[in-house]
Design an enzyme around this catalytic site. Sequence first.
Site, PDB file in Angstrom:
ATOM      1  N   LYS A   4      45.967  35.357  45.033  1.00  0.00           N
ATOM      2  CA  LYS A   4      45.293  36.811  45.973  1.00  0.00           C
ATOM      3  C   LYS A   4      44.513  36.657  45.976  1.00  0.00           C
ATOM      4  O   LYS A   4      43.820  36.964  46.806  1.00  0.00           O
ATOM      5  CB  LYS A   4      46.156  37.563  44.806  1.00  0.00           C
TER       6      LYS A   4
ATOM      7  N   TYR B 194      44.078  44.805  36.954  1.00  0.00           N
ATOM      8  CA  TYR B 194      44.847  45.946  37.220  1.00  0.00           C
ATOM      9  C   TYR B 194      44.172  47.259  35.945  1.00  0.00           C
ATOM     10  O   TYR B 194      43.609  46.939  36.708  1.00  0.00           O
ATOM     11  CB  TYR B 194      46.541  45.029  36.832  1.00  0.00           C
TER      12      TYR B 194
ATOM     13  N   SER C 184      49.897  35.523  40.794  1.00  0.00           N
ATOM     14  CA  SER C 184      48.828  35.980  41.501  1.00  0.00           C
ATOM     15  C   SER C 184      47.073  35.371  41.597  1.00  0.00           C
ATOM     16  O   SER C 184      46.392  36.348  42.192  1.00  0.00           O
ATOM     17  CB  SER C 184      48.661  37.816  40.794  1.00  0.00           C
TER      18      SER C 184
ATOM     19  N   VAL D 138      50.708  36.515  36.362  1.00  0.00           N
ATOM     20  CA  VAL D 138      52.002  36.224  35.832  1.00  0.00           C
ATOM     21  C   VAL D 138      52.323  35.333  35.165  1.00  0.00           C
ATOM     22  O   VAL D 138      52.808  35.366  34.321  1.00  0.00           O
ATOM     23  CB  VAL D 138      52.386  37.485  35.936  1.00  0.00           C
TER      24      VAL D 138
ATOM     25  N   TYR E 152      54.502  34.750  50.882  1.00  0.00           N
ATOM     26  CA  TYR E 152      53.753  35.358  49.818  1.00  0.00           C
ATOM     27  C   TYR E 152      54.728  34.625  48.476  1.00  0.00           C
ATOM     28  O   TYR E 152      53.393  34.172  48.108  1.00  0.00           O
ATOM     29  CB  TYR E 152      54.294  37.152  49.646  1.00  0.00           C
TER      30      TYR E 152
HETATM   31  N1  GLN Z   1      54.670  36.634  42.363  1.00  0.00           N
HETATM   32  C1  GLN Z   1      54.309  37.650  41.019  1.00  0.00           C
HETATM   33  C2  GLN Z   1      55.036  38.998  41.590  1.00  0.00           C
HETATM   34  O1  GLN Z   1      54.884  38.924  42.891  1.00  0.00           O
HETATM   35  C3  GLN Z   1      53.049  37.803  40.841  1.00  0.00           C
HETATM   36  C4  GLN Z   1      52.696  38.837  40.199  1.00  0.00           C
HETATM   37  C5  GLN Z   1      51.346  38.680  39.183  1.00  0.00           C
HETATM   38  O2  GLN Z   1      51.276  37.431  39.032  1.00  0.00           O
HETATM   39  N2  GLN Z   1      50.417  40.010  38.171  1.00  0.00           N
HETATM   40  O3  GLN Z   1      55.345  40.062  41.151  1.00  0.00           O
END
Ligand code: GLN
Length: 314
Positions: A77, A250, A74, A268, A199
């Site tokens: 993002k 988050y 993420s 993650v 994505y």
């Molecule tokens: N690729 C992961 C997902 O879509 C990214 C989530 C994350 O890093 N929090 O669940």
Amino acid sequence: MLSGLVEPAHPGAVREVLEDVHELVRSLVGQGRVADYIPALAEVEPRRFGLAVATLDGEVTGVGDYRVPFSVQSLAKVFALAAVLGADGDQIWGRVGREPSTHPFNSLVQLEIDRGVPRNPFLNAGALVTTDRLLTLTGDAAGALRGFLRAESGNPALDSDPRVADSELAHGHRNASLAHLIASYGNLENPVPEVLDHYVRGCALSASCADLALAGLFLARGGVGADGTPVLSREATKRLNATMLVCGMYDGAGEFAYRVGLPAKSGVGGGIIAVVPNRCVLCVWSPALDVCGNSVAGVAALEHLTARTGWSVF
Ligand code: GLN
């Protein structure tokens, strides 16, 4: 141990602080759980730890595994949103909000409550919308994101790991559900399978703490990118940092703001990027996560670092 403000322009002093921080978090490294809902990520050694600081002039100081590439997940993002804001201005805010979420990053409940307009761009649902927009704008969202990271990090070898991407795609029922739910509300421009493909390939980019601290420097430089030209306006950069501060970690964003006091984004894969405006960008990596999906040792390291250096926006 507590000292005054450390000047990031003095690499010797910074290295000493980083080494102390590494020592302080040693017992936490490996505590928590490695993300296993993406099988390829479950194979990562949980006891890894890297920490890097990139200063405004592009110098990097680091400790531990700070040059070892890991899965950005993420963290992508932030860069996807920056690319969209840079190309398209504020239009994306008509399709995604900027309020924090009390539900987890992959919550379907949150998206249903918000009637297909994701609460913020750092939730998976929000990132699916920015990926969708980047796909419309460029024809290749994952390629555009990789190009952005390569240009800003100065690492032309930076690339997506197809094993991680395939692993996530094969187990991505929840993200597929989110994408379909967004589409059901008329908030996707491209077909669901294409958006999902771009994505996951963006999330599967591999980069090191050094790469990512450098790639995020525009966030600390009022939007000025690696080549000295604006990636974003100063105003848009302020807003992106503000959005990271309230949404980037988050449902752990409040606790992180309390402990660290910096705009930040986690993934993650165990990475966290944190911005010290007008000073430097920090990137920490340690794969074992807390319940919100944030690196346990990573958050602790940033807490020690800001306490020790005074690098906080507060
Ligand atoms: N690729 C992961 C997902 O879509 C990214 C989530 C994350 O890093 N929090 O669940």
